[in-house]
Design a protein around this motif. Structure first.
Motif, short mmCIF file in Angstrom:
data_model
loop_
_atom_site.label_atom_id
_atom_site.label_comp_id
_atom_site.label_asym_id
_atom_site.label_seq_id
_atom_site.Cartn_x
_atom_site.Cartn_y
_atom_site.Cartn_z
N MET A 42 -19.01 26.46 -11.11
CA MET A 42 -18.67 25.82 -9.83
C MET A 42 -17.56 24.79 -10.01
O MET A 42 -17.13 24.17 -9.05
CB MET A 42 -19.92 25.18 -9.22
CG MET A 42 -20.93 26.23 -8.81
SD MET A 42 -22.53 25.70 -8.12
CE MET A 42 -22.46 24.01 -7.79
N ASP A 43 -17.11 24.60 -11.24
CA ASP A 43 -16.06 23.62 -11.56
C ASP A 43 -14.77 24.39 -11.82
O ASP A 43 -14.41 24.68 -12.96
CB ASP A 43 -16.49 22.80 -12.77
CG ASP A 43 -15.50 21.71 -13.14
OD1 ASP A 43 -14.45 21.60 -12.48
OD2 ASP A 43 -15.78 21.00 -14.11
N GLY A 44 -14.07 24.72 -10.77
CA GLY A 44 -12.90 25.59 -10.84
C GLY A 44 -11.77 25.10 -11.74
O GLY A 44 -11.09 25.90 -12.36
N ASP A 45 -11.58 23.79 -11.85
CA ASP A 45 -10.48 23.29 -12.68
C ASP A 45 -10.95 22.71 -14.01
O ASP A 45 -10.15 22.21 -14.79
CB ASP A 45 -9.63 22.27 -11.92
CG ASP A 45 -10.42 21.07 -11.43
OD1 ASP A 45 -11.63 20.96 -11.73
OD2 ASP A 45 -9.84 20.23 -10.73
N GLY A 46 -12.25 22.79 -14.30
CA GLY A 46 -12.79 22.39 -15.60
C GLY A 46 -12.70 20.91 -15.90
O GLY A 46 -12.71 20.51 -17.06
N ASP A 47 -12.68 20.06 -14.87
CA ASP A 47 -12.55 18.62 -15.09
C ASP A 47 -13.88 17.89 -15.12
O ASP A 47 -13.92 16.66 -15.19
CB ASP A 47 -11.63 18.00 -14.06
CG ASP A 47 -12.19 18.05 -12.64
OD1 ASP A 47 -13.24 18.69 -12.42
OD2 ASP A 47 -11.55 17.47 -11.75
N GLY A 48 -15.01 18.63 -15.07
CA GLY A 48 -16.32 17.99 -15.09
C GLY A 48 -16.83 17.59 -13.72
O GLY A 48 -17.87 16.96 -13.60
N ILE A 49 -16.10 17.97 -12.67
CA ILE A 49 -16.52 17.69 -11.29
C ILE A 49 -16.54 19.02 -10.54
O ILE A 49 -15.50 19.63 -10.35
CB ILE A 49 -15.57 16.72 -10.59
CG1 ILE A 49 -15.39 15.44 -11.41
CG2 ILE A 49 -16.09 16.39 -9.19
CD1 ILE A 49 -14.29 14.52 -10.89
N ALA A 50 -17.72 19.44 -10.15
CA ALA A 50 -17.87 20.69 -9.41
C ALA A 50 -17.92 20.40 -7.92
O ALA A 50 -18.47 19.38 -7.49
CB ALA A 50 -19.14 21.41 -9.84
N CYS A 51 -17.38 21.30 -7.15
CA CYS A 51 -17.44 21.23 -5.68
C CYS A 51 -16.74 19.98 -5.14
O CYS A 51 -17.15 19.43 -4.13
CB CYS A 51 -18.88 21.29 -5.19
SG CYS A 51 -19.81 22.68 -5.82
N GLU A 52 -15.69 19.57 -5.83
CA GLU A 52 -14.96 18.41 -5.35
C GLU A 52 -14.13 18.77 -4.13
O GLU A 52 -13.82 19.94 -3.92
CB GLU A 52 -14.06 17.85 -6.46
CG GLU A 52 -13.04 18.83 -6.99
CD GLU A 52 -12.51 18.42 -8.35
OE1 GLU A 52 -12.04 17.28 -8.48
OE2 GLU A 52 -12.60 19.24 -9.26
N PRO A 53 -13.81 17.78 -3.33
CA PRO A 53 -12.97 18.05 -2.16
C PRO A 53 -11.63 18.63 -2.58
O PRO A 53 -11.13 18.35 -3.67
CB PRO A 53 -12.79 16.68 -1.52
CG PRO A 53 -13.93 15.86 -2.01
CD PRO A 53 -14.20 16.39 -3.39
#
Length: 57
Positions: A42-53
């Protein structure tokens, strides 16, 4: 939690969200690495934040 990214609820232990739409509907998005319900899928950009705006939200 990062400044500016507020959520309505806190994910509970053992939480599972099928996708980001489900996490957003539950009021727990964004999800952070190590929190209940966070999954790398669920973390599309792999930054450790999933489902971010994203732009347009």
């Amino acid at each position: 939690m990062s400044a500016g990214l507020m959520r309505a609820n806190t994910p509970q232990p053992g939480a599972y969200y099928r996708n980001c739409d489900a996490a957003r509907a539950a009021g727990v998005a964004p999800l952070y690495y190590g929190e209940p319900g966070y999954r790398e899928g669920m973390d599309g950009d792999g930054d450790g934040i999933a489902c971010e705006p994203y732009p347009g939200m």
